[in-house]
Enzyme design. Structure first.
Site, mmCIF file in Angstrom:
data_model
loop_
_atom_site.group_PDB
_atom_site.id
_atom_site.type_symbol
_atom_site.label_atom_id
_atom_site.label_comp_id
_atom_site.label_asym_id
_atom_site.label_seq_id
_atom_site.Cartn_x
_atom_site.Cartn_y
_atom_site.Cartn_z
ATOM 1 N N GLU A 166 0.807 -1.048 0.063
ATOM 2 C CA GLU A 166 0.428 0.054 0.218
ATOM 3 C C GLU A 166 0.418 0.817 0.126
ATOM 4 O OE1 GLU A 166 -4.021 -2.043 1.439
ATOM 5 O OE2 GLU A 166 -2.713 -0.390 2.848
ATOM 6 N N GLU A 350 -5.628 -7.920 -0.554
ATOM 7 C CA GLU A 350 -6.537 -7.406 0.912
ATOM 8 C C GLU A 350 -8.350 -6.987 0.411
ATOM 9 O OE1 GLU A 350 -4.943 -5.365 3.516
ATOM 10 O OE2 GLU A 350 -2.662 -6.043 3.503
#
Length: 441
Positions: A166, A350
């Site tokens: 991320e 995710e």
């Protein structure tokens, strides 16, 4: 669950994800201090000043946790290695840390679980933060050295590896919004971090290629942006939010360019010669990972650039107050293929939700999570049916854990953790997934 394994392609992979600082217990095994320890020690940054010194004690309980991964029928375990555990000062190897990831890797393989590593999930060693951290262009070399150290030890047994989890969170959330370590609110720092995190990504990919490794990818968190109303001003700001959050990072890695609407606000803050770094940033990868949770409704405001704000959305929300918007996952899978990755395999690396899960008579019922995962799985199936090459779905997270600035109260796990006793109790979502993944027809 409203799906089972046979509803997906034969080679489709199901996995579950965690991260090092959130579960391992950073007080063990010679790990060094991280900027998260510093952030949590600063009053007001983290709920109840909670930290990751013990977390879920996965450092000592990893075999028990991997037994849960195996028992549910997951193919893959997406875990992260801690830079500060491998190199406590950011530069010098720690044998105890390397030994731990050696044991962890072998324990996965012994259970038939594919090890899917992430090299960095936000635990920057404090001595590197002292040198400017992600603001310092030298961090790409530091990260390359770390990559060589940890993957020189376990890389021969990895199924897949991604350098950085991320990038938006590493750069913007942490250096512009100040919500995560190092807690800065500085446009120049954020701009440089946004570039250097991608330079470090590319450096790590090149380093691992040099070690003879394959099946390397990048993992990006994506948040769908919709205008809060029908005005052209809201549409413009939603497009800007989309570019800052999503397109900057995907565009840098896959297209070798940054969005013009973001550069208009930040180019004056970019490091000198930044355009020359795309040769490294665009180092070829073998797959692309998408972390997806929610959408945001965006409206203009009167603050300095980027001059936008979030509006309250009408959809049902998770315990994080995030709207539940499964359609966004389908939209991102389609758009990522069309705009960035072409025929490259995509993975949902995710996806999950926080809920106020409580044990009752030794059990934890979480029907909302079952519905959430089922709805998002349906969007993955829809994308596959339309020719998007989605290769896997990894749920966040295996365990309730340290949810960063929100401490231990936001529970994302398929397995309930009592943070006093550390007892693990599989929730109803875990059992439902186990039934879906181990179904014979």
């Amino acid at each position: 669950m409203q799906f089972q394994r046979s509803d997906f392609p034969e080679d489709f992979l199901f996995g579950v994800a965690t991260s090092s600082y959130q579960i391992e217990g950073h007080g063990f095994g010679g790990a060094g201090r991280t900027h998260w320890d510093d952030f949590a020690a600063t009053p007001g940054n983290v709920v109840r000043a909670e930290h990751g010194a013990r977390a879920c004690d996965h450092y000592h309980r990893y075999e028990e946790d991997l037994d849960l991964v195996q028992a549910a029928g997951f193919d893959c375990y997406r875990f992260s290695t801690s830079w500060a555990r491998v190199m406590p000062d950011g530069k010098t190897p720690n044998q105890e840390g390397l030994d731990f990831y050696d044991r962890l890797t072998d324990a996965m393989l012994e259970r038939g679980i594919k090890p899917c590593a992430t090299l960095y999930h936000w635990e920057l060693p404090s001595p590197l933060a002292d040198l400017g951290g992600w603001r310092n262009g030298d961090i790409a070399k530091w990260f390359g050295d770390y990559t060589e150290t940890i993957m020189g030890r376990v890389g021969d047994r990895m199924y897949s590896v991604a350098p950085i989890n991320e990038p938006w969170c590493v750069a913007w959330l942490s250096h512009f919004l100040g919500h995560h370590a190092p807690g800065l609110r500085d446009i120049r720092a954020a701009t440089r971090a946004m570039h250097h995190v991608l330079l470090a990504h590319g450096t790590a990919i090149q380093t691992m290629r040099g070690l003879g490794m394959s099946n390397l990818g990048g993992v990006f968190n994506l948040e769908w942006a919709s205008p809060a109303d029908d005005s052209p001003e809201a549409a413009e700001k939603a497009a800007l939010y989309d570019s800052i959050y999503n397109r900057w990072f995907l565009g840098g890695v896959f297209n070798g360019e940054y969005p013009a609407n973001v550069l208009a606000g930040v180019e004056q803050h970019m490091p000198q010669g930044w355009q020359d770094d795309f040769a490294t940033i665009t180092a070829p990868v073998d797959w692309c990972g998408l972390n997806y949770y929610t959408r945001k409704l965006i409206k203009p405001d009167n603050t300095p650039w980027p001059s936008l704000d979030e509006a309250e959305g009408p959809l049902p929300k998770t315990f994080m107050d995030w709207e539940i918007y499964p359609d966004g996952l389908y939209k991102f899978l389609k758009r990522t293929k069309e705009d960035y990755t072409g025929d490259l395999p995509l993975f949902v690396t995710e996806n999950g939700m926080a809920a106020p899960d409580k044990l009752t008579n030794g059990a934890c019922e979480d029907p909302d999570r079952i519905a959430f995962l089922s709805a998002h799985a349906a969007q993955i199936q829809k994308a596959i049916a339309q020719g998007v090459p989605v290769g896997g779905y990894y749920m966040w997270s295996l365990l309730d854990n340290y949810e960063w600035a929100l401490g231990y109260e936001k529970r994302f796990g398929l397995v309930h953790v009592d943070f006093e006793t550390l007892e693990r109790t599989p929730k109803s979502s875990y059992h439902a997934l186990k039934g879906a993944l181990r179904a014979l027809t």
